[in-house]
Motif scaffolding. Structure first.
Motif, mmCIF file in Angstrom:
data_model
loop_
_atom_site.group_PDB
_atom_site.id
_atom_site.type_symbol
_atom_site.label_atom_id
_atom_site.label_comp_id
_atom_site.label_asym_id
_atom_site.label_seq_id
_atom_site.Cartn_x
_atom_site.Cartn_y
_atom_site.Cartn_z
ATOM 1 N N SER A 49 0.729 -1.234 0.028
ATOM 2 C CA SER A 49 0.071 0.001 -0.041
ATOM 3 C C SER A 49 0.843 1.284 -0.297
ATOM 4 C CB SER A 49 -0.987 0.116 1.228
ATOM 5 O OG SER A 49 -0.057 0.145 2.306
ATOM 6 N N MET A 50 1.923 1.033 0.711
ATOM 7 C CA MET A 50 2.889 2.153 0.665
ATOM 8 C C MET A 50 3.429 2.494 -0.794
ATOM 9 S SD MET A 50 6.433 2.746 2.444
ATOM 10 C CE MET A 50 7.314 1.351 1.924
ATOM 11 N N LEU A 51 3.846 1.803 -1.565
ATOM 12 C CA LEU A 51 4.339 1.634 -2.755
ATOM 13 C C LEU A 51 3.157 2.167 -3.538
ATOM 14 C CD1 LEU A 51 6.552 -1.544 -3.040
ATOM 15 C CD2 LEU A 51 7.136 0.984 -3.552
ATOM 16 N N ILE A 52 2.087 1.883 -3.506
ATOM 17 C CA ILE A 52 0.997 2.203 -4.401
ATOM 18 C C ILE A 52 0.590 3.904 -4.289
ATOM 19 C CG2 ILE A 52 -1.581 2.213 -4.796
ATOM 20 C CD1 ILE A 52 -1.252 -1.011 -4.810
ATOM 21 N N VAL A 53 0.617 4.158 -2.798
ATOM 22 C CA VAL A 53 0.390 5.515 -2.345
ATOM 23 C C VAL A 53 1.591 6.451 -2.962
ATOM 24 C CG1 VAL A 53 0.620 7.137 -0.471
ATOM 25 C CG2 VAL A 53 -1.086 5.064 -0.342
ATOM 26 N N LEU A 54 2.771 6.089 -3.043
ATOM 27 C CA LEU A 54 3.924 6.450 -3.584
ATOM 28 C C LEU A 54 3.640 6.864 -5.102
ATOM 29 C CD1 LEU A 54 7.157 5.241 -1.823
ATOM 30 C CD2 LEU A 54 6.258 7.595 -2.085
ATOM 31 N N ALA A 55 3.189 5.588 -5.661
ATOM 32 C CA ALA A 55 2.936 5.830 -7.140
ATOM 33 C C ALA A 55 1.705 6.927 -7.348
ATOM 34 C CB ALA A 55 2.515 4.597 -7.817
ATOM 35 N N LEU A 56 0.928 7.199 -6.680
ATOM 36 C CA LEU A 56 -0.229 7.867 -6.913
ATOM 37 C C LEU A 56 0.179 9.237 -6.554
ATOM 38 C CD1 LEU A 56 -3.160 6.003 -5.093
ATOM 39 C CD2 LEU A 56 -2.773 6.668 -7.642
ATOM 40 N N ILE A 57 1.158 9.518 -5.695
ATOM 41 C CA ILE A 57 1.786 10.768 -5.367
ATOM 42 C C ILE A 57 2.365 11.096 -6.537
ATOM 43 C CG2 ILE A 57 3.490 12.007 -4.016
ATOM 44 C CD1 ILE A 57 2.543 10.498 -1.620
ATOM 45 N N GLN A 58 3.165 10.327 -7.103
ATOM 46 C CA GLN A 58 4.241 10.472 -8.207
ATOM 47 C C GLN A 58 3.418 10.974 -9.274
ATOM 48 O OE1 GLN A 58 7.437 10.824 -7.808
ATOM 49 N NE2 GLN A 58 8.670 10.133 -9.538
ATOM 50 N N MET A 59 2.439 10.294 -9.760
ATOM 51 C CA MET A 59 1.787 10.467 -10.755
ATOM 52 C C MET A 59 0.684 11.872 -10.600
ATOM 53 S SD MET A 59 0.252 6.860 -11.755
ATOM 54 C CE MET A 59 1.165 5.689 -12.984
ATOM 55 N N PHE A 60 0.114 11.981 -9.463
ATOM 56 C CA PHE A 60 -0.917 12.978 -9.611
ATOM 57 C C PHE A 60 -0.555 14.496 -8.803
ATOM 58 C CE2 PHE A 60 -3.507 8.844 -9.663
ATOM 59 C CZ PHE A 60 -4.117 9.360 -11.207
#
Length: 99
Positions: A49-60
């Protein structure tokens, strides 16, 4: 509206980092093998979940360059794999503990 999304994403990142850290310590300190596996599985889920949240931060949150989108997609795939492996291991070790 974007400020609220940023706050929610950063709060999710902090919560998942702290839970990953707690489950990591519990996994390493546990003497029982079944409990160690359960804590390691929960750590995998929180790291995913941390990696997915990091990806969302990075993308959006940041400006959309192609390199950021590619790295965000890689983090998202890796996070989804960690969540899947953690759920699979959690079900396996919870059955083992029940026996």
């Amino acid at each position: 509206m974007t400020q609220i999304i940023q706050y929610v994403l950063y709060a999710g990142l902090i919560i998942s980092c702290i839970s990953s850290l707690v489950f990591s310590f519990r996994s390493r300190r546990s003497l029982d093998g079944a409990l160690r596996g359960l804590y390691a599985a929960k750590m995998n889920i929180s790291m995913g979940s941390m990696l997915i949240v990091l990806a969302l931060i990075q993308m959006f949150v940041f400006s959309g360059s192609s390199l950021r989108v590619v790295i965000g997609a890689l983090f998202m795939v890796l996070g989804a794999f960690n969540i899947f492996a953690g759920i699979r291991n959690h079900s396996m070790f919870s059955r083992r503990k029940a026996e």
